[in-house]
Design a protein around this motif. Structure first.
Motif, PDB file in Angstrom:
ATOM      1  N   PRO A   1     -11.726 -21.377  75.211  1.00 46.00           N
ATOM      2  CA  PRO A   1     -12.424 -20.518  75.932  1.00 46.00           C
ATOM      3  C   PRO A   1     -13.026 -19.246  75.058  1.00 46.00           C
ATOM      4  O   PRO A   1     -12.397 -18.849  73.998  1.00 46.00           O
ATOM      5  CB  PRO A   1     -11.364 -20.069  76.826  1.00 46.00           C
ATOM      6  CG  PRO A   1      -9.836 -20.050  76.069  1.00 46.00           C
ATOM      7  CD  PRO A   1     -10.187 -21.246  74.963  1.00 46.00           C
ATOM      8  N   SER A   2     -14.062 -18.840  75.666  1.00 48.62           N
ATOM      9  CA  SER A   2     -14.444 -17.430  74.989  1.00 48.62           C
ATOM     10  C   SER A   2     -15.060 -16.653  76.183  1.00 48.62           C
ATOM     11  O   SER A   2     -15.378 -17.207  77.418  1.00 48.62           O
ATOM     12  CB  SER A   2     -15.664 -17.882  74.053  1.00 48.62           C
ATOM     13  OG  SER A   2     -16.803 -18.581  74.532  1.00 48.62           O
ATOM     14  N   ILE A   3     -15.143 -15.221  76.065  1.00 44.93           N
ATOM     15  CA  ILE A   3     -15.425 -14.522  77.138  1.00 44.93           C
ATOM     16  C   ILE A   3     -16.737 -14.489  77.271  1.00 44.93           C
ATOM     17  O   ILE A   3     -17.544 -14.229  76.349  1.00 44.93           O
ATOM     18  CB  ILE A   3     -14.781 -13.026  76.884  1.00 44.93           C
ATOM     19  CG1 ILE A   3     -13.289 -13.095  76.753  1.00 44.93           C
ATOM     20  CG2 ILE A   3     -15.362 -11.837  77.836  1.00 44.93           C
ATOM     21  CD1 ILE A   3     -12.763 -11.648  76.458  1.00 44.93           C
ATOM     22  N   ASN A   4     -17.265 -14.532  78.572  1.00 39.85           N
ATOM     23  CA  ASN A   4     -18.695 -14.572  78.818  1.00 39.85           C
ATOM     24  C   ASN A   4     -19.287 -13.371  78.470  1.00 39.85           C
ATOM     25  O   ASN A   4     -18.661 -12.449  78.753  1.00 39.85           O
ATOM     26  CB  ASN A   4     -18.922 -14.738  80.307  1.00 39.85           C
ATOM     27  CG  ASN A   4     -20.192 -14.781  80.961  1.00 39.85           C
ATOM     28  OD1 ASN A   4     -21.208 -14.595  80.237  1.00 39.85           O
ATOM     29  ND2 ASN A   4     -20.362 -15.083  82.285  1.00 39.85           N
ATOM     30  N   ARG A   5     -20.344 -13.476  77.641  1.00 45.01           N
ATOM     31  CA  ARG A   5     -21.160 -12.077  77.167  1.00 45.01           C
ATOM     32  C   ARG A   5     -21.561 -11.151  78.508  1.00 45.01           C
ATOM     33  O   ARG A   5     -22.000 -10.278  77.861  1.00 45.01           O
ATOM     34  CB  ARG A   5     -22.160 -12.607  76.186  1.00 45.01           C
ATOM     35  CG  ARG A   5     -23.234 -13.251  76.649  1.00 45.01           C
ATOM     36  CD  ARG A   5     -24.660 -13.343  76.213  1.00 45.01           C
ATOM     37  NE  ARG A   5     -25.592 -14.005  76.969  1.00 45.01           N
ATOM     38  CZ  ARG A   5     -26.318 -13.127  78.059  1.00 45.01           C
ATOM     39  NH1 ARG A   5     -25.890 -11.959  78.273  1.00 45.01           N
ATOM     40  NH2 ARG A   5     -26.895 -13.904  78.744  1.00 45.01           N
ATOM     41  N   LEU A   6     -21.431 -11.627  79.294  1.00 44.22           N
ATOM     42  CA  LEU A   6     -21.681 -10.729  80.440  1.00 44.22           C
ATOM     43  C   LEU A   6     -20.708  -9.679  80.704  1.00 44.22           C
ATOM     44  O   LEU A   6     -20.929  -8.790  81.424  1.00 44.22           O
ATOM     45  CB  LEU A   6     -21.910 -11.556  81.865  1.00 44.22           C
ATOM     46  CG  LEU A   6     -22.813 -11.075  82.929  1.00 44.22           C
ATOM     47  CD1 LEU A   6     -24.182 -10.791  82.568  1.00 44.22           C
ATOM     48  CD2 LEU A   6     -22.895 -12.072  84.092  1.00 44.22           C
ATOM     49  N   PHE A   7     -19.498  -9.835  80.233  1.00 40.52           N
ATOM     50  CA  PHE A   7     -18.478  -9.135  80.434  1.00 40.52           C
ATOM     51  C   PHE A   7     -17.889  -8.423  78.998  1.00 40.52           C
ATOM     52  O   PHE A   7     -17.996  -9.050  77.859  1.00 40.52           O
ATOM     53  CB  PHE A   7     -17.100  -9.937  80.886  1.00 40.52           C
ATOM     54  CG  PHE A   7     -17.511 -10.382  82.347  1.00 40.52           C
ATOM     55  CD1 PHE A   7     -17.270  -9.483  83.551  1.00 40.52           C
ATOM     56  CD2 PHE A   7     -17.966 -11.712  82.536  1.00 40.52           C
ATOM     57  CE1 PHE A   7     -17.750  -9.878  84.711  1.00 40.52           C
ATOM     58  CE2 PHE A   7     -18.496 -12.053  83.843  1.00 40.52           C
ATOM     59  CZ  PHE A   7     -18.289 -11.233  84.912  1.00 40.52           C
ATOM     60  N   ARG A   8     -17.154  -7.189  79.057  1.00 38.97           N
ATOM     61  CA  ARG A   8     -16.810  -6.740  77.893  1.00 38.97           C
ATOM     62  C   ARG A   8     -15.162  -6.436  78.366  1.00 38.97           C
ATOM     63  O   ARG A   8     -14.959  -5.871  79.282  1.00 38.97           O
ATOM     64  CB  ARG A   8     -17.445  -5.470  77.593  1.00 38.97           C
ATOM     65  CG  ARG A   8     -17.252  -5.089  76.032  1.00 38.97           C
ATOM     66  CD  ARG A   8     -18.194  -3.858  75.844  1.00 38.97           C
ATOM     67  NE  ARG A   8     -17.040  -2.709  75.790  1.00 38.97           N
ATOM     68  CZ  ARG A   8     -17.565  -1.552  75.762  1.00 38.97           C
ATOM     69  NH1 ARG A   8     -18.989  -1.187  75.906  1.00 38.97           N
ATOM     70  NH2 ARG A   8     -16.742  -0.377  75.688  1.00 38.97           N
ATOM     71  N   LEU A   9     -14.092  -6.918  77.452  1.00 37.08           N
ATOM     72  CA  LEU A   9     -12.914  -6.796  77.866  1.00 37.08           C
ATOM     73  C   LEU A   9     -12.477  -5.266  77.013  1.00 37.08           C
ATOM     74  O   LEU A   9     -12.637  -5.386  75.791  1.00 37.08           O
ATOM     75  CB  LEU A   9     -12.033  -8.087  77.406  1.00 37.08           C
ATOM     76  CG  LEU A   9     -10.385  -7.876  77.474  1.00 37.08           C
ATOM     77  CD1 LEU A   9      -9.891  -7.999  78.994  1.00 37.08           C
ATOM     78  CD2 LEU A   9      -9.726  -8.634  76.548  1.00 37.08           C
ATOM     79  N   GLN A  10     -11.644  -4.602  77.750  1.00 40.17           N
ATOM     80  CA  GLN A  10     -11.361  -3.402  76.970  1.00 40.17           C
ATOM     81  C   GLN A  10     -10.028  -2.689  77.565  1.00 40.17           C
ATOM     82  O   GLN A  10      -9.736  -2.902  78.836  1.00 40.17           O
ATOM     83  CB  GLN A  10     -12.365  -2.398  77.009  1.00 40.17           C
ATOM     84  CG  GLN A  10     -12.326  -0.886  76.857  1.00 40.17           C
ATOM     85  CD  GLN A  10     -13.336  -0.271  76.699  1.00 40.17           C
ATOM     86  OE1 GLN A  10     -14.360  -0.557  76.021  1.00 40.17           O
ATOM     87  NE2 GLN A  10     -13.551   0.978  77.695  1.00 40.17           N
ATOM     88  N   PHE A  11      -9.059  -2.304  76.784  1.00 46.01           N
ATOM     89  CA  PHE A  11      -7.694  -1.478  77.230  1.00 46.01           C
ATOM     90  C   PHE A  11      -8.096  -0.132  77.867  1.00 46.01           C
ATOM     91  O   PHE A  11      -8.793   0.771  77.108  1.00 46.01           O
ATOM     92  CB  PHE A  11      -6.761  -1.596  76.490  1.00 46.01           C
ATOM     93  CG  PHE A  11      -5.474  -1.099  77.043  1.00 46.01           C
ATOM     94  CD1 PHE A  11      -4.536  -1.852  77.296  1.00 46.01           C
ATOM     95  CD2 PHE A  11      -4.927   0.171  77.003  1.00 46.01           C
ATOM     96  CE1 PHE A  11      -3.370  -1.559  78.296  1.00 46.01           C
ATOM     97  CE2 PHE A  11      -3.735   0.533  77.445  1.00 46.01           C
ATOM     98  CZ  PHE A  11      -3.107  -0.219  78.519  1.00 46.01           C
ATOM     99  N   GLU A  12      -8.111   0.123  79.095  1.00 41.08           N
ATOM    100  CA  GLU A  12      -8.399   1.884  79.484  1.00 41.08           C
ATOM    101  C   GLU A  12      -7.192   2.258  79.651  1.00 41.08           C
ATOM    102  O   GLU A  12      -6.225   2.248  80.615  1.00 41.08           O
ATOM    103  CB  GLU A  12      -8.870   1.488  81.048  1.00 41.08           C
ATOM    104  CG  GLU A  12     -10.582   1.246  80.945  1.00 41.08           C
ATOM    105  CD  GLU A  12     -11.208   2.533  80.252  1.00 41.08           C
ATOM    106  OE1 GLU A  12     -11.760   2.316  79.137  1.00 41.08           O
ATOM    107  OE2 GLU A  12     -11.210   3.489  80.794  1.00 41.08           O
ATOM    108  N   THR A  13      -6.919   3.298  78.602  1.00 41.79           N
ATOM    109  CA  THR A  13      -5.778   4.085  78.881  1.00 41.79           C
ATOM    110  C   THR A  13      -5.737   4.827  80.143  1.00 41.79           C
ATOM    111  O   THR A  13      -4.382   4.894  80.765  1.00 41.79           O
ATOM    112  CB  THR A  13      -5.874   5.222  77.883  1.00 41.79           C
ATOM    113  OG1 THR A  13      -6.398   4.624  76.598  1.00 41.79           O
ATOM    114  CG2 THR A  13      -4.422   5.788  77.238  1.00 41.79           C
TER     115      THR A  13
END
Ligand code: SF4
Ligand code: SF4
Lengths: 90, 373
Positions: free
Chosen positions: A7-19
């Protein structure tokens, strides 16, 4: 999807940790989805190189008390694909 | 003794940075203020960077660069880069005029996440007539192609009005051809220039029903593929107002070209004094400024809103709309069927069926006094 799929993340989305939210989030044009802790841990391991089975092994190693995670992970990955968060290069 | 429950105010989720009021187009639906301000008062690069830093520290996640036309700011790449480094999801909201393949690449390198291009119609004739500029359509079309070719998510925004609502089928086809990810089909909101031109913009109820049916029909055939269409109807035809941006001062923070901080992009038309980021920290503005607290909670409400069971859902509607139509910013939004002013909306619908004043294109220097009823 099989255990050997990558699997790879759809480039429509960005994954990020939000403090500020204390969780992983998926960011997309003008919006955001908050992920629960297990979804976040799974998504954070998706890099377009690891297979589903490698991802499961990594999670088992990190959470040794969690029991067999295979079904849970597969179930999440199916949902994530339906939501178009993930894509599989065949 | 009863203690009044007030919800704690969370951080702004969205920061809309209106970099400049300058714009190469002259759309009559523009919601910018009719008094366009002076370019000399525009914030510097340093000011903007500071605003971004402060907003992110408060917990803001989405950052929109808009205008006017943000491409007219030469420091756009620098600001994108700064925003992205801070962890913002960076959105560019543009007309596409002034964009080049090279600039798209430079912005990508700076870390821009997404580009939204506005269209005024589905073909050169309609588009360029509304935009008030020749060859605009061709330029937008080519730039949309480039945006996708360079791997960005792309949103297309069509402002729907009486002038283009019969083009819905072509608009749907064009969006699919351009491989857009999301498409907003939004009937104009009637603030700023758009309020003045309302008679020329507001579609009839029949037109809206047809348009909505066309969109639904198209969606059914999409089979999960192609653009996701979002159709927004004007609240004039509803019985209840739209919830005001999730509640005044709850989600959105707009900073205008001169540094004014607003709880919504059209709030400047209200008879309130808004703070400037040159004078105060954003944190103070958001939590303490009188104007930001003015419509938080429900203690400002009058009847019928104050005792209404639905006040948690729509917060009494839009403050700007209430003020523009009734002259009282605390009034119930006239869209609501419980409002004593509902007849004003019905009159507006009537008068839109046969406009008597001419259409006015947005232009700096043209003086339109704010029109109060
Ligand atoms: S009376 Fe006020 S609170 Fe009640 S539905 Fe109408 S606008 Fe909303
Ligand atoms: S007052 Fe009106 S224009 Fe302002 S945010 Fe609320 S709905 Fe939008």
């Amino acid at each position: 999807m099989s255990l050997q799929s990558i699997p790879s993340i759809n480039r429509l989305f960005r994954l990020q940790f939000e403090t500020a939210q204390d969780c992983y989030v998926l960011l997309f044009p003008e919006g955001m989805v908050k992920l629960n802790p297990s979804a976040g841990e799974i998504m954070a391991r998706i890099d377009g190189e690891k297979t589903v089975s490698v991802i499961i092994k990594e999670l088992q190693a990190q959470f040794p008390d969690a029991g067999d995670l295979t079904l849970d992970v597969q179930e999440f990955l199916t949902t994530a694909q339906q939501k178009k968060w993930l894509i599989y290069e065949s | 003794m009863s203690l009044k429950q007030t919800k704690p105010v969370g951080p702004p989720f969205w920061l809309l940075a209106e970099l400049t009021y300058d714009c190469p187009l002259h759309c009559p639906y523009c919601s910018n203020p009719t008094d366009l301000g002076d370019k000399a008062d525009e914030l510097s690069t340093t000011h903007w960077k500071e605003v971004l830093t402060q907003a992110r520290a408060m917990g803001a996640v989405q950052l929109g660069f808009s205008g006017g036309e943000p491409l007219l700011r030469k420091d756009l790449e620098q600001l994108v880069e700064h925003g992205r480094e801070l962890g913002f999801y960076t959105n560019l909201i543009t007309s596409g005029i002034g964009l080049t393949a090279k600039r798209i690449a430079k912005l990508k390198k700076a870390g821009l996440d997404h580009i939204q291009i506005s269209f005024q119609g589905a073909d050169p004739e309609v588009n360029d007539a509304i935009a008030g500029r020749g060859k605009a359509y061709q330029q937008k079309f080519e730039m949309a192609r480039q945006v996708k070719a360079q791997g960005y998510p792309m949103v297309l925004n069509f402002v729907i009005s009486k002038q283009n609502i019969t083009q819905i089928p072509q608009i749907l086809a064009l969006s699919t051809e351009l491989d857009a990810d999301y498409v907003e089909l939004a009937t104009a909101q009637y603030y700023g220039w758009a309020y003045h031109n309302r008679d020329h913009l507001l579609p009839t109820k029949e037109q809206l029903i047809t348009a909505e049916a066309q969109v639904n029909h198209y969606r059914d055939q999409q089979d999960g593929k192609g653009p996701q269409f979002i159709f927004v109807t004007p609240d004039y035809y509803e019985d209840r107002p739209k919830a005001c941006m999730n509640g005044w001062g709850s989600t959105f923070l707009t900073v205008t070209p001169d540094g004014s901080a607003l709880p919504c992009h059209s709030a400047k038309l209200l008879p309130l004094t808004f703070p400037n980021i040159k004078d105060k920290a954003l944190e103070d503005i958001w939590h303490k400024d009188f104007s930001f607290n003015r419509f938080r909670g429900d203690s400002w409400m009058k009847e019928p809103c104050s005792s209404c069971s639905e006040k948690e859902q729509d917060f009494g509607g839009c403050r700007c709309q209430a003020f523009m139509m009734t002259g009282d910013m605390d009034a119930t939004d006239p869209v609501c069927s419980k409002s004593k002013d509902k007849h004003m909306i019905n009159d507006a619908i009537q008068s839109a069926s046969s406009p008597s004043n001419p259409l006015v294109y947005r232009e700096a220097g043209r003086d339109i006094a704010l029109f109060k009823l």
